[in-house]
Design a protein around this motif. Structure first.
Motif, mmCIF file in Angstrom:
data_model
loop_
_atom_site.group_PDB
_atom_site.id
_atom_site.type_symbol
_atom_site.label_atom_id
_atom_site.label_comp_id
_atom_site.label_asym_id
_atom_site.label_seq_id
_atom_site.Cartn_x
_atom_site.Cartn_y
_atom_site.Cartn_z
ATOM 1 N N LEU A 3 59.141 100.985 57.117
ATOM 2 C CA LEU A 3 59.893 101.756 58.105
ATOM 3 C C LEU A 3 61.111 102.385 57.457
ATOM 4 C CD1 LEU A 3 59.805 99.287 61.122
ATOM 5 C CD2 LEU A 3 58.436 101.344 60.830
ATOM 6 N N LEU A 4 61.491 103.545 57.973
ATOM 7 C CA LEU A 4 62.707 104.231 57.555
ATOM 8 C C LEU A 4 63.725 104.101 58.675
ATOM 9 C CD1 LEU A 4 61.081 107.549 56.254
ATOM 10 C CD2 LEU A 4 61.840 105.617 54.874
ATOM 11 N N LYS A 5 64.925 103.660 58.345
ATOM 12 C CA LYS A 5 66.003 103.600 59.330
ATOM 13 C C LYS A 5 66.816 104.874 59.189
ATOM 14 C CE LYS A 5 66.369 98.605 59.241
ATOM 15 N NZ LYS A 5 67.218 97.445 59.004
ATOM 16 N N ILE A 6 66.898 105.631 60.287
ATOM 17 C CA ILE A 6 67.661 106.879 60.271
ATOM 18 C C ILE A 6 68.557 106.938 61.503
ATOM 19 C CG2 ILE A 6 65.934 108.128 58.921
ATOM 20 C CD1 ILE A 6 65.045 109.495 61.526
ATOM 21 N N LYS A 7 69.573 107.786 61.429
ATOM 22 C CA LYS A 7 70.473 107.983 62.569
ATOM 23 C C LYS A 7 70.279 109.404 63.085
ATOM 24 C CE LYS A 7 75.060 108.717 62.604
ATOM 25 N NZ LYS A 7 76.460 108.507 62.301
ATOM 26 N N LEU A 8 70.060 109.518 64.378
ATOM 27 C CA LEU A 8 69.919 110.813 65.042
ATOM 28 C C LEU A 8 71.145 111.040 65.912
ATOM 29 C CD1 LEU A 8 66.219 110.455 66.237
ATOM 30 C CD2 LEU A 8 67.031 111.613 64.178
ATOM 31 N N SER A 9 71.664 112.265 65.890
ATOM 32 C CA SER A 9 72.807 112.630 66.741
ATOM 33 C C SER A 9 72.468 113.906 67.485
ATOM 34 C CB SER A 9 74.060 112.837 65.885
ATOM 35 O OG SER A 9 74.377 111.673 65.170
ATOM 36 N N PHE A 10 72.971 114.002 68.718
ATOM 37 C CA PHE A 10 72.701 115.144 69.582
ATOM 38 C C PHE A 10 74.008 115.630 70.197
ATOM 39 C CE2 PHE A 10 69.267 112.014 69.820
ATOM 40 C CZ PHE A 10 68.200 112.758 69.342
ATOM 41 N N SER A 11 74.241 116.946 70.173
ATOM 42 C CA SER A 11 75.443 117.477 70.823
ATOM 43 C C SER A 11 75.227 118.926 71.237
ATOM 44 C CB SER A 11 76.662 117.338 69.905
ATOM 45 O OG SER A 11 76.504 118.107 68.744
ATOM 46 N N GLY A 12 76.232 119.490 71.872
ATOM 47 C CA GLY A 12 76.163 120.862 72.353
ATOM 48 C C GLY A 12 75.333 121.013 73.614
ATOM 49 N N GLY A 13 75.049 119.899 74.276
ATOM 50 C CA GLY A 13 74.261 119.922 75.499
ATOM 51 C C GLY A 13 72.843 119.409 75.307
ATOM 52 N N ILE A 14 72.367 119.397 74.067
ATOM 53 C CA ILE A 14 70.987 118.950 73.826
ATOM 54 C C ILE A 14 70.799 117.463 74.137
ATOM 55 C CG2 ILE A 14 71.129 118.355 71.378
ATOM 56 C CD1 ILE A 14 68.481 119.958 71.076
ATOM 57 N N GLU A 15 71.904 116.715 74.118
ATOM 58 C CA GLU A 15 71.806 115.282 74.427
ATOM 59 C C GLU A 15 71.287 115.042 75.845
ATOM 60 O OE1 GLU A 15 76.025 116.548 75.394
ATOM 61 O OE2 GLU A 15 74.638 116.913 73.748
ATOM 62 N N LEU A 16 71.446 116.027 76.735
ATOM 63 C CA LEU A 16 70.959 115.886 78.113
ATOM 64 C C LEU A 16 69.446 115.741 78.157
ATOM 65 C CD1 LEU A 16 73.239 118.564 79.806
ATOM 66 C CD2 LEU A 16 73.527 116.080 79.809
ATOM 67 N N LEU A 17 68.751 116.293 77.161
ATOM 68 C CA LEU A 17 67.295 116.181 77.107
ATOM 69 C C LEU A 17 66.848 114.811 76.595
ATOM 70 C CD1 LEU A 17 66.473 119.651 75.498
ATOM 71 C CD2 LEU A 17 66.617 119.064 77.927
ATOM 72 N N PHE A 18 67.794 114.087 75.996
ATOM 73 C CA PHE A 18 67.501 112.785 75.398
ATOM 74 C C PHE A 18 68.226 111.669 76.150
ATOM 75 C CE2 PHE A 18 66.511 115.840 72.122
ATOM 76 C CZ PHE A 18 65.339 115.346 71.597
ATOM 77 N N ASP A 19 68.177 111.757 77.477
ATOM 78 C CA ASP A 19 68.748 110.723 78.344
ATOM 79 C C ASP A 19 70.258 110.563 78.127
ATOM 80 O OD1 ASP A 19 68.244 109.043 80.484
ATOM 81 O OD2 ASP A 19 67.848 107.294 79.227
#
Length: 103
Positions: A3-19
């Motif tokens: 498995l690969l451990k990665i960090k995902l970040s969302f901003s600018g409004g796109i986070e609304l699509l990801f709960d």
């Protein structure tokens, strides 16, 4: 399978699509599409199937992100890293920023 451990970040409004999650650490298979290494194309499809909560058409266009979504891989524009062909590495920090806003 590793498995690969990665960090995902969302901003600018796109986070609304990801709960409404702004950051999420995830573990993904090192080879989503064996025997090939996991690429950004694989990751985007995996995100659609496992993380995206609503309106996939606002995140994806075909097998890539929609125009107007800036993607950074370890603080570098993904265009400099190979876009969809970039091979995900353990510890990667991947940021998705929407530059599209209503008016």
């Amino acid at each position: 399978m590793s498995l690969l451990k990665i960090k995902l970040s969302f901003s600018g409004g796109i986070e609304l699509l990801f709960d409404n999650i702004k950051q999420k650490s995830v573990e993904i298979p090192s080879s989503i599409n064996p025997p090939n290494s996991t690429t950004m194309k694989d990751l985007i499809s995996w995100m659609k199937d496992n993380l995206l909560k609503e309106r996939p058409e606002l995140f994806m266009s075909g097998d890539t992100v929609r125009p107007g979504i800036l993607v950074l891989i370890n603080d570098s524009d993904w265009e400099l890293e190979g876009e969809l062909e970039y091979e995900i590495k353990d510890g990667d920090d991947i940021v998705f920023i929407s530059t599209l806003h209503g008016g």
